[in-house]
Design an enzyme around this catalytic site. Structure first.
Site, mmCIF file in Angstrom:
data_model
loop_
_atom_site.group_PDB
_atom_site.id
_atom_site.type_symbol
_atom_site.label_atom_id
_atom_site.label_comp_id
_atom_site.label_asym_id
_atom_site.label_seq_id
_atom_site.Cartn_x
_atom_site.Cartn_y
_atom_site.Cartn_z
ATOM 1 N N GLU A 1 -26.930 11.854 -12.380
ATOM 2 C CA GLU A 1 -27.395 10.460 -12.323
ATOM 3 C C GLU A 1 -28.918 10.448 -12.416
ATOM 4 O OE1 GLU A 1 -26.148 8.955 -8.454
ATOM 5 O OE2 GLU A 1 -27.413 10.365 -7.382
ATOM 6 N N ASP B 1 0.872 -1.179 0.000
ATOM 7 C CA ASP B 1 0.000 0.000 0.000
ATOM 8 C C ASP B 1 0.910 1.230 0.000
ATOM 9 O OD1 ASP B 1 -3.243 0.348 1.227
ATOM 10 O OD2 ASP B 1 -1.968 2.104 0.909
ATOM 11 N N ASN B 2 0.522 2.273 -0.722
ATOM 12 C CA ASN B 2 1.346 3.494 -0.703
ATOM 13 C C ASN B 2 0.790 4.531 0.279
ATOM 14 O OD1 ASN B 2 -0.917 4.332 -2.056
ATOM 15 N ND2 ASN B 2 0.161 5.421 -3.687
ATOM 16 N N HIS C 1 -15.826 5.272 -11.895
ATOM 17 C CA HIS C 1 -16.478 4.078 -12.443
ATOM 18 C C HIS C 1 -15.948 3.774 -13.849
ATOM 19 C CE1 HIS C 1 -19.476 4.918 -9.188
ATOM 20 N NE2 HIS C 1 -19.507 3.607 -9.140
ATOM 21 N N GLN D 1 -18.662 -5.253 -7.054
ATOM 22 C CA GLN D 1 -19.168 -5.091 -5.698
ATOM 23 C C GLN D 1 -20.122 -3.901 -5.585
ATOM 24 O OE1 GLN D 1 -17.058 -5.927 -1.656
ATOM 25 N NE2 GLN D 1 -16.165 -4.046 -2.439
ATOM 26 N N LYS E 1 -13.006 1.584 -13.792
ATOM 27 C CA LYS E 1 -13.321 0.167 -13.522
ATOM 28 C C LYS E 1 -13.794 -0.525 -14.802
ATOM 29 C CE LYS E 1 -12.498 0.034 -9.081
ATOM 30 N NZ LYS E 1 -11.698 -0.923 -8.323
HETATM 31 P P1 NAD Z 1 -9.785 2.577 0.281
HETATM 32 O O1 NAD Z 1 -9.485 3.863 -0.405
HETATM 33 O O2 NAD Z 1 -10.143 2.596 1.712
HETATM 34 O O3 NAD Z 1 -8.544 1.559 0.097
HETATM 35 C C1 NAD Z 1 -7.746 1.522 -1.046
HETATM 36 C C2 NAD Z 1 -6.307 1.356 -0.584
HETATM 37 O O4 NAD Z 1 -5.463 1.295 -1.743
HETATM 38 C C3 NAD Z 1 -5.821 2.539 0.255
HETATM 39 O O5 NAD Z 1 -5.237 2.076 1.442
HETATM 40 C C4 NAD Z 1 -4.818 3.251 -0.649
HETATM 41 O O6 NAD Z 1 -3.781 3.870 0.092
HETATM 42 C C5 NAD Z 1 -4.333 2.118 -1.539
HETATM 43 N N1 NAD Z 1 -3.860 2.556 -2.873
HETATM 44 C C6 NAD Z 1 -4.520 3.333 -3.782
HETATM 45 N N2 NAD Z 1 -3.759 3.527 -4.865
HETATM 46 C C7 NAD Z 1 -2.593 2.854 -4.650
HETATM 47 C C8 NAD Z 1 -1.401 2.691 -5.398
HETATM 48 N N3 NAD Z 1 -1.231 3.289 -6.570
HETATM 49 N N4 NAD Z 1 -0.424 1.928 -4.888
HETATM 50 C C9 NAD Z 1 -0.562 1.311 -3.685
HETATM 51 N N5 NAD Z 1 -1.664 1.454 -2.916
HETATM 52 C C10 NAD Z 1 -2.667 2.219 -3.395
HETATM 53 O O7 NAD Z 1 -10.923 1.863 -0.580
HETATM 54 P P2 NAD Z 1 -11.857 0.627 -0.199
HETATM 55 O O8 NAD Z 1 -13.170 1.160 0.200
HETATM 56 O O9 NAD Z 1 -11.114 -0.292 0.688
HETATM 57 O O10 NAD Z 1 -12.036 -0.036 -1.620
HETATM 58 C C11 NAD Z 1 -11.121 -1.039 -2.077
HETATM 59 C C12 NAD Z 1 -11.513 -1.476 -3.470
HETATM 60 O O11 NAD Z 1 -12.850 -1.995 -3.438
HETATM 61 C C13 NAD Z 1 -11.496 -0.329 -4.475
HETATM 62 O O12 NAD Z 1 -10.855 -0.715 -5.649
HETATM 63 C C14 NAD Z 1 -12.958 -0.038 -4.731
HETATM 64 O O13 NAD Z 1 -13.153 0.345 -6.052
HETATM 65 C C15 NAD Z 1 -13.639 -1.369 -4.430
HETATM 66 N N6 NAD Z 1 -15.003 -1.164 -3.927
HETATM 67 C C16 NAD Z 1 -15.229 -0.497 -2.750
HETATM 68 C C17 NAD Z 1 -16.542 -0.301 -2.311
HETATM 69 C C18 NAD Z 1 -16.860 0.453 -1.051
HETATM 70 O O14 NAD Z 1 -18.060 0.686 -0.785
HETATM 71 N N7 NAD Z 1 -15.876 0.846 -0.235
HETATM 72 C C19 NAD Z 1 -17.603 -0.805 -3.070
HETATM 73 C C20 NAD Z 1 -17.341 -1.475 -4.265
HETATM 74 C C21 NAD Z 1 -16.023 -1.650 -4.681
HETATM 75 N N1 USQ Z 2 -25.999 9.736 -1.934
HETATM 76 C C1 USQ Z 2 -26.968 10.432 -1.215
HETATM 77 N N2 USQ Z 2 -26.574 11.071 -0.084
HETATM 78 C C2 USQ Z 2 -25.301 11.025 0.382
HETATM 79 C C3 USQ Z 2 -24.323 10.297 -0.340
HETATM 80 C C4 USQ Z 2 -24.710 9.673 -1.505
HETATM 81 O O1 USQ Z 2 -28.143 10.488 -1.588
HETATM 82 O O2 USQ Z 2 -25.031 11.638 1.430
HETATM 83 C C5 USQ Z 2 -26.402 8.984 -3.143
HETATM 84 C C6 USQ Z 2 -25.588 9.252 -4.394
HETATM 85 O O3 USQ Z 2 -26.093 10.348 -5.112
HETATM 86 C C7 USQ Z 2 -25.728 7.929 -5.149
HETATM 87 C C8 USQ Z 2 -25.828 6.893 -4.025
HETATM 88 O O4 USQ Z 2 -26.189 7.621 -2.850
HETATM 89 O O5 USQ Z 2 -26.955 7.909 -5.832
HETATM 90 C C9 USQ Z 2 -24.574 6.101 -3.778
HETATM 91 O O6 USQ Z 2 -23.500 6.967 -3.456
HETATM 92 P P1 USQ Z 2 -22.250 6.426 -2.618
HETATM 93 O O7 USQ Z 2 -21.340 7.581 -2.376
HETATM 94 O O8 USQ Z 2 -22.730 5.655 -1.455
HETATM 95 O O9 USQ Z 2 -21.631 5.345 -3.615
HETATM 96 P P2 USQ Z 2 -20.815 5.488 -4.958
HETATM 97 O O10 USQ Z 2 -20.422 6.870 -5.253
HETATM 98 O O11 USQ Z 2 -21.582 4.768 -6.009
HETATM 99 O O12 USQ Z 2 -19.488 4.676 -4.667
HETATM 100 C C10 USQ Z 2 -19.376 3.656 -3.670
HETATM 101 C C11 USQ Z 2 -17.894 3.410 -3.432
HETATM 102 C C12 USQ Z 2 -17.265 2.897 -4.739
HETATM 103 C C13 USQ Z 2 -18.016 1.654 -5.193
HETATM 104 C C14 USQ Z 2 -19.501 1.934 -5.363
HETATM 105 C C15 USQ Z 2 -20.297 0.668 -5.600
HETATM 106 O O13 USQ Z 2 -17.254 4.608 -3.020
HETATM 107 O O14 USQ Z 2 -15.902 2.590 -4.520
HETATM 108 O O15 USQ Z 2 -17.504 1.215 -6.421
HETATM 109 O O16 USQ Z 2 -20.014 2.474 -4.104
HETATM 110 S S1 USQ Z 2 -21.664 0.949 -6.636
HETATM 111 O O17 USQ Z 2 -22.441 2.083 -6.119
HETATM 112 O O18 USQ Z 2 -22.470 -0.256 -6.642
HETATM 113 O O19 USQ Z 2 -21.159 1.303 -7.946
#
Ligand code: NAD
Ligand code: USQ
Length: 393
Positions: free
Chosen positions: A332, A31-32, A190, A216, A193
């Site tokens: 959106e 992790d960075n 997005h 996810q 991804k």
């Molecule tokens: P996060 O930001 O908490 O964790 C990501 C970690 O990756 C951080 O610790 C960051 O320092 C590290 N990182 C980022 N870029 C890097 C790089 N270039 N080199 C090394 N380390 C790096 O995010 P999270 O919520 O844990 O999400 C993890 C993954 O899951 C993401 O790819 C995200 O797209 C996916 N995801 C998250 C959610 C959610 O709701 N949190 C939902 C769907 C998908």
């Molecule tokens: N939203 C509100 N109020 C808030 C925050 C968000 O109404 O205070 C709404 C947004 O407009 C959106 C929805 O809630 O319609 C979801 O927003 P979010 O911030 O909870 O989620 P999103 O931006 O989609 O991203 C998060 C994670 C991302 C992951 C994604 C899964 O940050 O890493 O990929 O969820 S998904 O939504 O299924 O694409």
């Protein structure tokens, strides 16, 4: 198994690393620490008091007796160091969480867009190129997102990655094919991804890399059995308007008596999964790698869908929180149906945590307990999808 966890200091990566370590896998975190640096840049904090990575790792050693190795490497920039670790460790699997994951941050002007694209695409390409160069057979488990599809089901269930289509050719003959389900990203994040998905398809076709891509939904909750063992192991909880996701934000807002911030009408439907179920799914994916000759295996990693306004109403009933409808800072659909096929994980034995059963505990154990750490000025939206939205704020 030997497992490298890219992004293992983050919200999903840290509890996943602890869980795998507890299960006697050899875990190496890379992790960075960019997520922690972004907190400083935005002047925000995790609601929960997270420890430094060294302290986390030594606390885990003293509690469990197990070692987790940590390497501070930027995988989007330092290809050689990434390759060196892969060659030295020879992992069975690499879990790839290491991307900039906030949609609002990725829309925060040109810097956020450029950083997110550079970081995420180079991270994924460097990982895949390094695996090819190492010559090792390594299973990549990537955390992708439901949002690659834009949440519109076109009147049908969103399938697990692939769509069977029938087209009629020039000779009037019906041709059946299976294609990647069409992408329709709603933010630069997005978008990265959807591009990851193309890289996976290419490297799988060209180099037979074994890849599982987990699409996810929004992860909610904070703690797992392992992170609960000691305060030094606590997981992060983002509540600010860039990194805080909607359900965790609502829970924290209810705890501090702040009206729930529903964007637009609240008619948006999204997919959700609890952090504990997310980790179970990753374990299932690790234990069920595709064969070398198979295509990329894609799972929808979510357990339930909800309209945001319904979630706000549930929380409001539990806590008496008020609901505040804010102009939507995002571009959106105001309303959408979302029906998702998640049969693959259910067939592998996933037993979903029910949102309604776990909400109250989350409010009591996290949101209420750490509410004093909240910086209230960081709750209102600060990233806007278009110039017009920014001007009307
Ligand atoms: P996060 O930001 O908490 O964790 C990501 C970690 O990756 C951080 O610790 C960051 O320092 C590290 N990182 C980022 N870029 C890097 C790089 N270039 N080199 C090394 N380390 C790096 O995010 P999270 O919520 O844990 O999400 C993890 C993954 O899951 C993401 O790819 C995200 O797209 C996916 N995801 C998250 C959610 C959610 O709701 N949190 C939902 C769907 C998908
Ligand atoms: N939203 C509100 N109020 C808030 C925050 C968000 O109404 O205070 C709404 C947004 O407009 C959106 C929805 O809630 O319609 C979801 O927003 P979010 O911030 O909870 O989620 P999103 O931006 O989609 O991203 C998060 C994670 C991302 C992951 C994604 C899964 O940050 O890493 O990929 O969820 S998904 O939504 O299924 O694409």
């Amino acid at each position: 198994m030997k497992v490298i966890v890219l992004g293992g200091d983050g919200f999903c990566g840290w509890p996943t690393s602890l869980y795998l370590s507890k299960k006697d896998h050899e875990v190496i975190i890379i992790d960075n620490l960019s997520r922690r640096k972004i907190d400083l840049e935005l002047g925000v904090n995790s609601l929960t008091p997270i420890s430094f990575i060294d302290e986390r790792i030594s606390a885990w050693k003293s509690i469990s007796g197990k070692e987790i190795r940590f390497e501070n490497i930027d995988i989007s920039e330092n290809y050689q160091r990434l390759l060196n670790v892969i060659n030295e460790v020879k992992p069975d699997a690499i879990i790839h969480f290491a991307e900039q994951r906030a949609a609002p941050y990725s829309m925060k002007g040109s810097y956020g867009k450029r950083y997110t694209v550079n970081n995420n695409l180079n991270a994924t390409n460097n990982l895949l190129a390094a695996i090819v160069e190492s010559g090792l057979e390594i299973h990549v488990v990537h955390l992708g997102t439901m949002g690659v599809y834009g949440y519109g089901g076109a009147g049908m269930k969103i399938p697990e990655g692939y769509l069977k289509i029938k087209v009629t050719n020039e000779d009037g003959k019906d041709i059946s094919k299976e294609i990647l389900y069409p992408p329709n990203p709603g933010s630069i994040y997005h978008l990265t991804k959807t591009q990851d998905a193309l890289m996976f398809a290419f490297y799988n076709k060209n180099d037979q890399i074994k890849i599982t891509d987990l699409h996810q939904g929004i992860v909610w909750g904070t703690q797992t059995e392992e992170t609960e063992l000691d305060l030094r192991l606590i997981n992060r909880f983002d509540y600010d308007s860039d990194y805080g996701t909607v359900l965790n934000r609502f829970l924290m807002q209810a705890a501090i008596g702040y009206p729930l911030t529903v964007y637009g009408t609240g008619g948006q439907t999204r997919a959700f999964i609890h952090i504990k179920d997310s980790i179970k799914c990753i374990e299932l994916a690790l234990n069920n790698p595709p064969n070398k000759k198979d295509g990329v295996k894609i799972y929808n990693q979510m357990t339930e869908t909800h309209r945001l306004i319904d979630l706000a109403n549930i929380i409001s009933k539990l806590t008496n929180a008020e609901i505040n409808y804010l102009p939507n800072p995002r571009n959106e659909s105001e309303e959408n149906d979302l029906i998702v096929d998640n049969q693959c994980f259910i067939n592998l034995g996933l037993k979903p945590t029910k949102l309604t059963d776990a909400l109250l505990e989350e409010i009591k154990e996290i949101a209420n307990k750490f509410s004093a750490n909240c910086i209230k000025s960081k709750i209102v939206p600060s990233s806007f999808w278009t110039r017009e939205q920014e001007l009307r704020k």
